[in-house]
Design a protein around this motif. Structure first.
Motif, PDB file in Angstrom:
ATOM      1  N   SER C  88      -7.321  67.273 -11.176  1.00  0.00           N
ATOM      2  CA  SER C  88      -7.697  67.114 -12.572  1.00  0.00           C
ATOM      3  C   SER C  88      -6.583  67.679 -13.435  1.00  0.00           C
ATOM      4  N   VAL C 108       0.050  55.827 -19.454  1.00  0.00           N
ATOM      5  CA  VAL C 108      -0.894  56.587 -18.620  1.00  0.00           C
ATOM      6  C   VAL C 108      -0.329  57.962 -18.327  1.00  0.00           C
ATOM      7  N   ARG C 111      -0.611  60.128 -21.267  1.00  0.00           N
ATOM      8  CA  ARG C 111      -1.983  60.565 -21.453  1.00  0.00           C
ATOM      9  C   ARG C 111      -2.321  61.702 -20.485  1.00  0.00           C
ATOM     10  N   GLU C 115      -3.403  65.499 -21.392  1.00  0.00           N
ATOM     11  CA  GLU C 115      -4.668  66.064 -20.917  1.00  0.00           C
ATOM     12  C   GLU C 115      -4.481  67.421 -20.266  1.00  0.00           C
ATOM     13  N   GLY C 218     -11.507  61.151 -22.223  1.00  0.00           N
ATOM     14  CA  GLY C 218     -11.811  61.934 -21.043  1.00  0.00           C
ATOM     15  C   GLY C 218     -10.766  61.723 -19.982  1.00  0.00           C
ATOM     16  N   ALA C 219     -10.930  62.374 -18.864  1.00  0.00           N
ATOM     17  CA  ALA C 219      -9.922  62.294 -17.806  1.00  0.00           C
ATOM     18  C   ALA C 219      -9.959  60.933 -17.152  1.00  0.00           C
ATOM     19  N   GLU C 220      -8.877  60.674 -16.420  1.00  0.00           N
ATOM     20  CA  GLU C 220      -8.785  59.367 -15.743  1.00  0.00           C
ATOM     21  C   GLU C 220      -9.924  59.198 -14.764  1.00  0.00           C
TER      22      GLU C 220
END
Ligand code: SF4
Lengths: 541, 361, 220
Positions: C88, C108, C111, C115, C218-220
């Protein structure tokens, strides 16, 4: 072969035979579907590869087909369309399932739309990408713009397709990939167990998988386009970056393709060395495959064990070739340098060592009741499905399909060694798992037979300073660790190819995910993905 | 001499001689609280180091080597790092529940930890319904995990939380039943009473059914701590990090610590209930008096920690050599195998206690 | 093992042996009266942070395999306390960009970087991540991840040997040890600490304004 030709001619009058040696047949695009159907009925049920070529005045589609019952048979079927602006060709994806992704790829790269194909989305590039990069008139200078927004990962993606209506007019249809109420989870592009940057959209019902839609292209590097402006020795370098786990074998394929086209005779010594290297590479790849699969199932210790033993192979590579993962060892005409004096001894030490370790793997993992409970009867792939999807290699052999290129069309020194093609007939995960460990043992056997017999002599043939391949089309297959790896090469006699395309065994493996994984659980998806052992950069190229 | 009881009573006397009673009590409570928290943190740190070292040795590696001698300071480095990390505020989630979940997990784990009896006289809580208390309070963690997954507003955490809910609730049954089996044997629910009853022989060696109960308890306990092969709620390779994906910095650190201490708590309860807690190992025979004497020389807290860490090692061993189960297999194992066995086991134990023992006695 | 002379056009052999220049540089500045003193508390904190750098499991292609080798038994980055690979991004400290970054992947990656929680670091592993490497002339490859995210350590090679990655990790540790956590600029939006990082063109990187939109996802 004559019979097949007659059969085709009886279906379509437009069919002409182009090449005498290989069977290479050209049909008009009107008759394509009919001919393919007839061929399929005749037992030509394995579509190896589908390539689009931009000949500027027309766009050509090349089909490489074979029979699963008699894999030595091999033919090339061609069709073309002169409408370069808006090329449309009938789909064959209803005949050979494996054509589905190939045709999407042709659309992505060449803008060829396939009539009646259910899903004409772009395969690799972003949906908002402009132009078709493999067209000859595409400007491929690297442009500055880097997209800043993640493209729409919305679940309800629009799926266009084209069909003919009643009056023979072309109509565009749009459907949605997923329904509004489906619970869709994105696996990837960054996910620990997708083996690279694969993006799977999975529709779930609780933990049960209802549908999987793979999304490629996160590692599409444009290798094929780059190669069109490279010389042959330069190209070799990139083949190893395709499927890095079996780099040597991919490089072997291109080397052989060029050598055959040029009519080069390879010294025996080089062939032996190449075979040994290929097999060592296969072992390394299978070890990683095994290790990663265990890791996917939650057994990290097994992962580390596999990586540990792989290091030994890396040592051997490093001593002779200089590189670890990328050996950069094969060149056109042979190998780059002679083997290191320690090579033979090291390999001989390695063989018994690995045999012992494989026993340990079996005690650690194969015999584990949890592992067995999860693998047995899970992720079934029937033989017919494997053939229809074109899933050759260890995955196909686990379903009982005899498809080892080393046996079908022996190359290098494979005709001189005695080894077994491992076949299982269950087609479930444990078969795919076992087959890899057993193939490692077969590979050890091959190496054992060759290592003492490496003949003296040159390790490299005399090659002209500038490698030029005579005009024509060539196709060369090798068996890499994932299956049937092929190189399609079209040359105009220049020092760089006109069109080159690689047949990726990983792509077909991923296309099998959806049918195999339906109605299994999330955990199974991860495990099955591990057992199919795909490498994403090979798909995306 | 080596017992901590002496120090404790010395502190108590010193305090009560100089302060009024209420102040003594207050100071003592605070001291005990701080002491427990310190012990809690210390055990977490030890376990983190232990796990990383042990797993490294299973995997032919060295593990942490550079932070301090032989990597001994590694957990401190981790702790400092985690304290310094940013806590990312999420935009679209339920902030109240997001943090409540965390506290539920930590409180659940801390309260269960408090029920452990570390030595003869180092006892935090000793209710007359001790076993019941342990069972009740430890299920607070489930609630926390469920909330954590739900309030993060993320599909992965949601799946993780649902898995956790299914798993923890069902495995609590088995662990509870196997503890009750022992309650039948010991005839009391008070943890100190249970330990007292093992002063001659540990429960483990008293009946064959204890063995079954212990194996089931260890399996179920292992599952309750979310550790492999039962680490489905956070299944690294499937759900990336499971229910705590969205937690960062110390909020994640607390989950991390809680998980490790839970492992110890489970081992500790197992020790108290099956292996005699802090009771030394005795052989119940005339000739072994000398041996028993030697065993008594070893301080009781050392006994407790040795046994508990032994069980922890067992859990590590399993953790690092087994692949993960699938959710349906996991539930199958619990509801169709462990549960019936433990029910039957309880019945047999009851028969043993009520019929067989009086018969022979 | 004796290190032989390394022959690379752009870098002298001594530079490879030079491991302390960062520390020396700081010392020099301090002597010159610049107030970048690393306070004692900072020292303790930095010591802790430098031994507990948890990488995000992120690999796109070939270099990722060498990254796995670093994690495995022979090279074992656990010795430096790096082995807790987090899946994560919220819990990771460093991202090893190992492999080619294509145009489809670039947003990606950005991002993912956004995160991650501060303080965060980036190591660009391999030719592709450093500059596009062998695919520099491709139409779909980003030539260097520093176009997207600020990079702390570059590791050239195709793929770099695991030893090179270990060296990169040690360089990162050195870099961490001379930071001062209390003098970091604060993010005006949420008050969190930003480590000063610069883009390749010299401008200060602030957490992109996209962060907001990203956190929604939110997370991938
Ligand atoms: S630098 Fe080389 S090895 Fe690394 S990802 Fe790029 S091509 Fe592959």
């Amino acid at each position: 072969m004559e019979k097949t030709l007659k059969m085709i001619q009886s279906v379509s009058s437009s069919c002409t035979k182009i090449d005498a040696a290989d069977v290479m047949v050209s049909v008009d695009k009107k008759d394509l579907h009919k001919v393919c159907e007839a061929l399929y009925k005749d037992g030509w049920d394995y579509l190896i590869n589908l390539t689009a070529v931009d000949n500027v005045e027309n766009i050509e589609i090349v089909y490489h087909i074979s029979k699963s019952s008699d894999m030595e048979k091999f033919m090339v079927l061609k069709t073309n369309t002169t409408d370069v602006e808006n090329p449309i060709i009938e789909t064959v994806s209803d005949i050979w399932k494996s054509a589905n992704l190939y045709e999407r790829e042709a659309y992505d790269f060449f803008g060829v739309r396939f009539l009646n194909h259910p899903d004409m989305r772009r395969l690799f590039l972003r949906p908002d990408w402009v132009g078709y990069p493999l067209r000859k008139n595409y400007d491929n200078t690297p442009n500055e713009g880097i997209p800043s927004k993640v493209h729409d990962m919305d679940a309800c993606e629009d799926v266009p397709s084209i069909t003919l209506d009643r009056h023979g007019e072309i109509v565009e249809n749009h459907t949605k990939l997923f329904g509004r109420n489906e619970y869709v989870v994105n696996f990837g592009p960054q996910h620990p167990s997708t083996h690279g940057v694969l993006h799977l959209r999975v529709s779930l019902e609780g933990e049960t998988i209802k549908k999987i839609d793979p999304n490629f292209g996160y590692i599409h590097r444009g290798i094929e386009k780059m190669m069109e402006s490279m010389t042959y020795p330069q190209m070799l370098f990139l083949t190893e970056r395709l499927d890095y786990l079996c780099g040597s074998m991919n490089r072997h394929a291109l080397c052989m393709c060029v050598e055959k086209a040029m009519g080069l005779e390879i010294p025996k010594r080089a062939e032996y060395i190449r075979t040994i290297f290929d097999e060592l590479n296969r072992i390394a790849s299978h070890l990683i495959g095994w290790a990663c699969m265990c890791n996917d199932m939650g057994s990290i210790t097994a992962f580390i064990y596999g990586m540990r033993d792989r290091e030994k192979i890396m040592d051997i590579f490093q001593e002779t070739a200089g590189g670890r993962l990328m050996t950069n060892y094969y060149v056109i005409g042979g190998v780059a340098q002679d083997i290191h004096p320690n090579f033979v001894n090291r390999v001989k030490e390695f063989i018994p060592y690995l045999r012992k370790m494989i026993k340990e793997y079996h005690t650690l993992f194969t015999g584990n009741p949890i592992a067995r409970g999860r693998m047995i009867n899970c992720g079934l792939l029937k033989k017919e499905d494997a053939i229809a999807l074109g899933m050759s290699g260890p995955n196909g052999r686990a379903s009982g399909w005899h498809c080892d290129v080393r046996k079908i069309a022996p190359y290098a020194a494979y005709s001189e060694v005695d080894f077994k093609e491992i076949l299982h007939d269950g087609g479930d995960t444990i078969d795919r798992y076992m087959i890899r460990l057993e193939e490692i043992e077969e590979s050890l056997k091959i190496i054992e037979q060759l290592i003492d017999k490496i003949p003296e002599g040159d390790f490299r043939a005399k090659v002209p300073a500038i490698v030029k391949v005579p005009a024509g089309e060539y196709y060369q297959r090798v068996e890499n660790a994932r299956g049937d790896f092929g190189v399609y090469l079209k040359s105009t006699g220049d020092k760089s190819p006109y069109r080159i395309k690689f047949r990726s065994p990983s792509m077909v493996a991923v296309s099998g995910l959806d049918p195999i994984c339906r109605d299994t659980k999330i955990a199974d998806l991860i495990m099955i993905g591990g057992s199919l052992d795909y490498v994403i950069p090979c798909i995306d190229r | 001499m080596l017992e901590v009881g002496g120090i404790l009573s010395w502190i108590h006397e010193a305090l009560s001689s100089s302060c009024p009673e209420w102040l003594t009590l207050l100071i003592e409570y605070v001291l005990i609280g701080v002491g427990f928290l310190a012990l809690y943190a210390l055990i977490a740190l030890i376990l983190i180091l232990l796990e990383r070292k042990v797993c490294a040795y299973y995997q032919c590696r060295l593990g942490p080597m550079r932070a301090g001698f032989w990597g001994l300071l590694q957990p401190f480095a981790d702790m400092i790092k985690i304290l310094m990390k940013e806590i990312i505020p999420l935009l679209k989630n339920d902030k109240f529940l997001f943090f409540t979940a965390l506290f539920l997990v930590i409180i659940g784990s801390l309260c269960t930890f408090g029920a452990l009896q570390f030595s003869k006289d180092l006892v935090g809580i000793d209710f007359n319904v001790g076993v019941f208390y342990v069972l009740a309070i430890s299920s607070l963690g489930v609630l926390g995990i469920l909330l954590a997954g739900w309030s993060s507003n993320n599909k992965y955490t949601m799946i993780g939380a649902m898995r956790a809910g299914a798993q923890l609730v069902s495995y609590e049954l088995s662990s509870g039943l196997s503890l009750l089996t022992i309650v039948i044997l010991g005839g009391t629910m008070q943890l100190s009473g249970l330990i007292e009853a093992q002063s001659e022989t540990w429960f483990l060696f008293q009946t064959p059914f204890t063995w079954i109960a212990m194996v089931i308890y260890l399996i179920a306990g292992h599952a309750e701590t979310n550790r492999g092969p039962f680490d489905l709620p956070e299944a690294e390779s499937e759900l990336t990090a499971g229910y705590h994906i969205e937690y960062s910095g110390i909020t994640f650190g607390l989950f991390y610590v809680g998980e490790y201490v839970n492992m110890f708590t489970i081992a500790g309860i197992g020790t108290m209930v099956f292996l005699g807690g802090w009771q030394p190992f005795h052989i119940n025979a005339e000739w072994a008096a000398g041996f028993n004497g030697v065993m008594d020389m070893i301080p009781t807290w050392l006994w407790f920690f040795a046994k508990a860490f032994g069980l922890v090692m067992l859990s590590l061993w399993v953790r690092w050599s087994f692949p993960r189960l699938r959710i349906d297999q996991l539930l199958h194992l619990e509801w169709k195998i462990l549960m019936p066995i433990s029910l039957l086991n309880m019945l047999l134990m009851a028969l043993w206690v009520t019929v067989l023992v009086p018969l022979f006695a | 093992m004796e290190v032989k002379d390394i022959k690379i056009k752009s870098m002298k052999t001594e530079d490879f042996r030079d491991n302390e220049s960062l520390q020396k540089y700081i010392d020099e500045l301090e002597k010159g009266g610049f107030g970048i003193k690393v306070a004692p508390l900072d020292k303790v904190i930095n010591w802790g942070r430098s031994y507990s750098v948890w990488p995000l499991t992120f690999a796109t292609s070939c270099c990722g395999i060498e990254f796995m080798c670093v994690a495995a038994a022979r090279h074992d980055f656990a010795r430096f306390g790096f082995e807790v690979t987090r899946n994560s991004p919220r819990q990771a400290d460093v991202i090893f960009v190992s492999g080619t970054i294509t145009k489809k992947m670039a947003p990606v990656l950005r991002r993912l970087y956004d995160e991650m929680s501060e303080p965060k670091y980036v190591i660009a592993v391999g030719g592709c991540a450093v500059s596009g490497g062998p695919f520099k002339s491709s139409y779909h490859v980003v030539d260097g991840v520093d176009k997207i995210i600020p990079v702390d350590v570059y590791v050239p090679g195709c793929p770099p040997r695991p030893e090179a990655m270990l060296y990169a990790m040690m360089q990162l540790q050195r870099k961490i040890r001379v930071e001062s956590i209390f003098k970091m600029p604060k993010n005006p939006e949420n008050g969190s600490v930003i480590l000063s990082k610069y883009n390749s063109d010299g401008t200060l990187v602030t957490p992109a304004s996209e962060t907001k939109q990203i956190e929604e996802g939110g997370a991938e």
